[in-house]
Design an enzyme around this catalytic site. Structure first.
Site, mmCIF file in Angstrom:
data_model
loop_
_atom_site.group_PDB
_atom_site.id
_atom_site.type_symbol
_atom_site.label_atom_id
_atom_site.label_comp_id
_atom_site.label_asym_id
_atom_site.label_seq_id
_atom_site.Cartn_x
_atom_site.Cartn_y
_atom_site.Cartn_z
ATOM 1 N N SER A 206 0.826 -1.204 0.000
ATOM 2 C CA SER A 206 0.000 0.000 0.000
ATOM 3 C C SER A 206 0.868 1.266 0.000
ATOM 4 O O SER A 206 1.635 1.486 -0.930
ATOM 5 C CB SER A 206 -0.961 -0.047 1.187
ATOM 6 O OG SER A 206 -1.976 0.931 1.071
ATOM 7 N N ASP A 349 -10.018 -3.598 -5.915
ATOM 8 C CA ASP A 349 -9.495 -2.849 -4.774
ATOM 9 C C ASP A 349 -10.317 -1.575 -4.608
ATOM 10 O O ASP A 349 -10.358 -0.735 -5.514
ATOM 11 C CB ASP A 349 -8.022 -2.501 -5.023
ATOM 12 C CG ASP A 349 -7.329 -1.877 -3.809
ATOM 13 O OD1 ASP A 349 -7.999 -1.167 -3.033
ATOM 14 O OD2 ASP A 349 -6.114 -2.086 -3.663
ATOM 15 N N HIS A 376 -8.114 -4.742 -1.108
ATOM 16 C CA HIS A 376 -6.893 -4.019 -0.766
ATOM 17 C C HIS A 376 -6.103 -4.822 0.262
ATOM 18 O O HIS A 376 -6.486 -4.905 1.436
ATOM 19 C CB HIS A 376 -7.220 -2.632 -0.215
ATOM 20 C CG HIS A 376 -6.021 -1.749 -0.069
ATOM 21 N ND1 HIS A 376 -5.318 -1.269 -1.151
ATOM 22 C CD2 HIS A 376 -5.375 -1.286 1.028
ATOM 23 C CE1 HIS A 376 -4.302 -0.526 -0.734
ATOM 24 N NE2 HIS A 376 -4.306 -0.538 0.587
#
Length: 464
Positions: A206, A349, A376
């Site tokens: 991320s 996502d 995600h």
């Protein structure tokens, strides 16, 4: 011709097989035929992926009761992963020239086993407010750092905890942002000094994935990382913000959760920040304004704090959250990457919107794999038969660890890395610095100790 073939292959793949995006014009790399061998062959990134990362050529099917991106992402937060993938660390503290401190968590601990100095090292950058304790970090490090005779890769790993995260002490006004790469840069300098013979392999999740991608683009062929994998990279922070702020559901669920998580992290470090920030400085004013927020959305927090105090050097302070997002986005650096990079994103996502497919096709060093499902940082699937170590009460595994471990083995053990021109390190006035960039530097300080990877931080949502 290569683009047409890639498009044809992707169209006729089964729906659950990841779409693979390769460059139109490949870069060629020197690849050892066996680990430690002097005999090499010239090959392309596509050939490495298709020969050695076979999980990317097979189906990923999410577990039936987590079929979509929202529930996959939600399970990252609410799932219980405390009894699986246990990882313990030795923490080392680095003091930097700007007065800041980095908490670097190493595994396996020194008292557990001794590894050769040329053992590959996985360098991890975690997500928004996480740390080495996060389940998504441990899900890969646990098998990667398990001894070979027990089915693992036998590697060493180091997690770079963002300043103020995972108990890392705050000793300067600088915290972190999605575009601040100097802390990663100095951590890699430290590793190069500590283990000069070890290949360094990046792994980003991320926000940490965004930092690694930016670093690779900024460094080009001077990268200290031999290769890297980035998972759930946000790429274009402007487009992501437009998505989660422009839709009522996304704004109330994701923007609010991320904003409040960041505010909680800031509150945890507020007392220290108020002492180290100069009175009436932009950082001090931003701190007061941010602490006055009640339940901020992500864009509110970034407009109040990150865009002002995301770094202590130009272009900060910035005028708005949008200006910060534009500056920090890693997609603009893809074309300058000069070491092999594997990127894995999920099409469903809910946080990441646009993917740099066109940029990837123009750079021979980058491959992008896009799964249809996974959310995600989720990618949960049912465990394979006989897997007694599967995670949580429902026995789930993260599919993504399979291709990542394959990528580690393929690159850490076989890449020559002859295209890199890594700068020299030397000692200057008690600091270790890099020739040509003496404004950066580090020295190890006392502190640290043992860190148990399943211990999180109170008040913070984990998993993102």
């Amino acid at each position: 011709m290569g683009a047409i073939l890639s498009l044809f292959v992707n169209i006729f793949r089964p729906i659950y097989t990841p779409n693979l995006y390769f460059p139109i014009k490949p870069a060629y790399i020197q690849y050892r035929k066996t680990r430690g061998s002097e005999e090499c062959t010239t090959t392309s990134l596509r050939d490495v992926v298709e020969r050695h990362c076979t999980s990317l050529l097979k189906e990923y099917r999410p577990v039936w009761w987590l079929p979509g991106g929202h529930v996959q992402t939600g399970y990252c937060v609410i799932g219980d992963f405390s009894k699986v993938d246990k990882v313990e660390y030795d923490r080392k503290l680095l003091r930097l020239k700007d007065g800041g401190t980095l908490g670097l968590d190493f595994t396996p601990p020194a008292n557990e086993r001794t590894l050769p100095n040329d053992t590959p090292i996985i360098v991890v950058m975690h997500g928004l407010t996480g740390g080495s304790h996060e389940a998504y970090v441990r899900s890969i490090l646990a098998p990667a750092c398990t001894p070979v005779d027990k089915g693992g890769l036998g590697y060493r790993a180091m997690v770079v905890n963002f300043r103020g995260c995972a108990g890392t002490p705050v000793t300067s006004p600088q915290l972190y942002s999605g575009g601040h790469t100097d802390d990663l840069r100095q951590s890699l300098m430290y590793l190069s000094k500590l283990y000069p013979e070890a290949p360094l392999i990046g792994l980003g999740f991320s926000l940490g994935a965004n930092v690694i991608a930016r670093y690779l683009g900024q460094e080009g062929n001077k990268s200290r990382l031999l290769s890297a994998a980035v998972l759930g990279c946000p790429w274009d922070l402007v487009k992501n913000s437009e998505r989660i702020e422009g839709d009522l559901f996304y704004r109330e669920v994701y923007s609010k959760a991320l904003g409040q998580n960041l505010l909680q992290m800031l509150r945890t470090n507020a007392a220290t920040l108020s002492r180290v920030a100069a009175p009436h400085s932009p950082t001090a004013q931003a701190l007061a304004n941010a602490l006055a927020l009640k339940k901020p959305y992500l864009i509110d927090f970034d407009a109040t704090w990150t865009s002002v105090a995301g770094a202590t050097y130009p272009p900060f302070p910035l005028d708005s959250a949008e200006a910060y997002y534009k500056w920090a986005s890693s997609a603009q650096f893809v074309h300058d990457i000069r070491v092999p990079l594997l990127c894995i994103n999920a099409a469903d996502d809910p946080i990441v919107r646009d993917l740099p497919i066109d940029e990837v096709r123009k750079n021979g060093w980058v491959c992008l794999a896009v799964t249809q499902h996974g959310g995600h940082l989720g990618w949960f699937e049912s465990p394979e038969r006989g897997d007694r170590e599967a995670g949580g009460a429902f026995g789930l595994r993260r599919w993504v660890r399979k291709p990542v471990l394959e990528w580690f083995r393929a690159t850490a053990e076989h890449l020559v890395g002859e295209q890199r021109e890594v700068p020299e390190l030397y000692e200057q006035d008690g600091w270790t610095v890099e020739r040509g960039r003496e404004s950066l530097g580090f020295r190890e300080v006392e502190g640290g100790g043992k860190v148990v990877g399943v211990e999180g931080e109170g008040g913070l949502l984990s998993g993102l």
